[in-house]
Write a protein that holds these residues in place. Structure first.
Motif, short mmCIF file in Angstrom:
data_model
loop_
_atom_site.label_atom_id
_atom_site.label_comp_id
_atom_site.label_asym_id
_atom_site.label_seq_id
_atom_site.Cartn_x
_atom_site.Cartn_y
_atom_site.Cartn_z
N TRP A 151 16.33 17.55 5.39
CA TRP A 151 16.69 18.57 3.74
C TRP A 151 16.58 17.98 2.33
CZ3 TRP A 151 19.95 18.66 -0.87
CH2 TRP A 151 20.19 20.74 -1.58
N ALA A 152 16.15 18.97 1.45
CA ALA A 152 15.54 18.23 0.12
C ALA A 152 15.76 19.17 -1.28
CB ALA A 152 13.96 17.80 -0.35
N VAL A 153 16.37 18.67 -2.21
CA VAL A 153 17.27 19.46 -3.22
C VAL A 153 16.35 20.75 -3.27
CG1 VAL A 153 17.67 19.26 -5.82
CG2 VAL A 153 18.63 17.80 -3.78
N GLU A 154 14.59 20.19 -3.16
CA GLU A 154 13.80 20.96 -3.89
C GLU A 154 14.04 22.36 -3.50
OE1 GLU A 154 13.22 17.93 -3.05
OE2 GLU A 154 13.25 17.43 -4.93
N ASP A 155 14.19 22.38 -1.80
CA ASP A 155 14.32 23.65 -0.66
C ASP A 155 14.86 24.62 -1.22
OD1 ASP A 155 12.73 22.17 1.08
OD2 ASP A 155 14.47 21.50 1.86
N ALA A 156 16.27 24.45 -1.87
CA ALA A 156 17.37 25.40 -2.62
C ALA A 156 16.49 26.09 -4.05
CB ALA A 156 18.68 24.83 -2.43
N PRO A 157 16.59 27.03 -4.19
CA PRO A 157 16.31 27.90 -5.81
C PRO A 157 16.94 26.86 -6.64
CG PRO A 157 17.19 29.91 -4.36
CD PRO A 157 17.50 28.35 -3.30
N ARG A 158 15.76 26.72 -7.86
CA ARG A 158 16.32 26.31 -8.59
C ARG A 158 17.27 26.23 -10.09
NH1 ARG A 158 14.60 20.96 -11.98
NH2 ARG A 158 16.19 21.41 -13.01
N ASP A 159 17.44 28.16 -10.13
CA ASP A 159 18.74 28.12 -10.05
C ASP A 159 20.17 28.14 -9.86
OD1 ASP A 159 18.60 29.99 -8.38
OD2 ASP A 159 18.62 32.12 -9.80
#
Length: 210
Positions: free
Chosen positions: A142-150
């Motif tokens: 998992w990477a932080v970029e996998d979640a919506p930026r907001d």
């Protein structure tokens, strides 16, 4: 930390390796709110400063970070393997019976004063590095970029980061070094017969060439 000379560990790469292997550190301090302790995953930047720099973050709702922001010294504890030592493992027990139980363990203490920060981009870099470290080796990391930026932005607003340059570093490897070679071998053999993986880990530390 009370540390007799026989147990003292001063080798910096060895200390850093133990700090990295400890998944969760205990960050403690004393300030206006009294004694505080928080259990946190930390990053070590070994190239920053004489002993390295630790990075981590608190929940903003956790009052502990305010003590660090006010300049309180922090003590960070990294615990390694530990195990109960049964007196019967010492061969000398059969000779004179003058033995008692003890506990063998590995621990590292780091001290310093932290810089607290909450700039979004700096926090984003910190949580990305923490996630990347613990996601290594997974089939689908998992990477932080996998979640919506907001969503990530809202999460970043809920935390406070810190950088803690280490000013003092202590290591204690209590591995029966104060006993005879025969007693050390007996402890190691006893730990190796245990059903506990942690006991086996400590035995491996006592016999690193095995």
């Amino acid at each position: 930390m009370y540390c007799p000379a026989a147990f003292r560990q001063d080798d910096l790469p060895t200390l850093h390796a133990q700090m990295r292997s400890s998944g969760l550190a205990i960050v403690t301090s004393s300030g206006a709110q009294g004694l505080q302790a928080s259990h946190l995953p930390l990053l070590l930047a070994p190239e920053e400063g004489e002993f390295g720099t630790l990075y981590g973050h608190f929940a903003r709702a956790n009052p502990h970070w305010r003590d660090l922001a006010s300049g309180a010294e922090a003590l960070v504890v990294f615990s390694g393997a530990d195990a109960y030592v049964h007196p019967g493992w010492y061969p000398v027990k059969a000779e004179h019976g003058k033995v008692v139980p003890t506990w063998n363990y590995i621990a590292v203490h780091a001290r310093g004063q932290a810089e607290v920060f909450d700039e979004p981009e700096r926090l984003l870099q910190l949580v990305s590095r923490l996630s990347d470290r613990h996601e290594q080796g997974r089939a689908q990391p998992w990477a932080v970029e996998d979640a919506p930026r907001d969503y990530i932005d809202a999460m970043l607003h809920a935390i406070v980061g810190f950088a803690l340059p280490i000013r003092r570093l202590e290591g204690k490897w209590k591995l029966s070094q104060n006993r005879s070679e025969a007693d050390q071998a007996g402890v190691c053999a006893g730990l190796a017969t245990s059903a506990s993986p942690r006991d086996h880990e400590l035995a491996a530390q006592m016999n690193p060439t095995d």
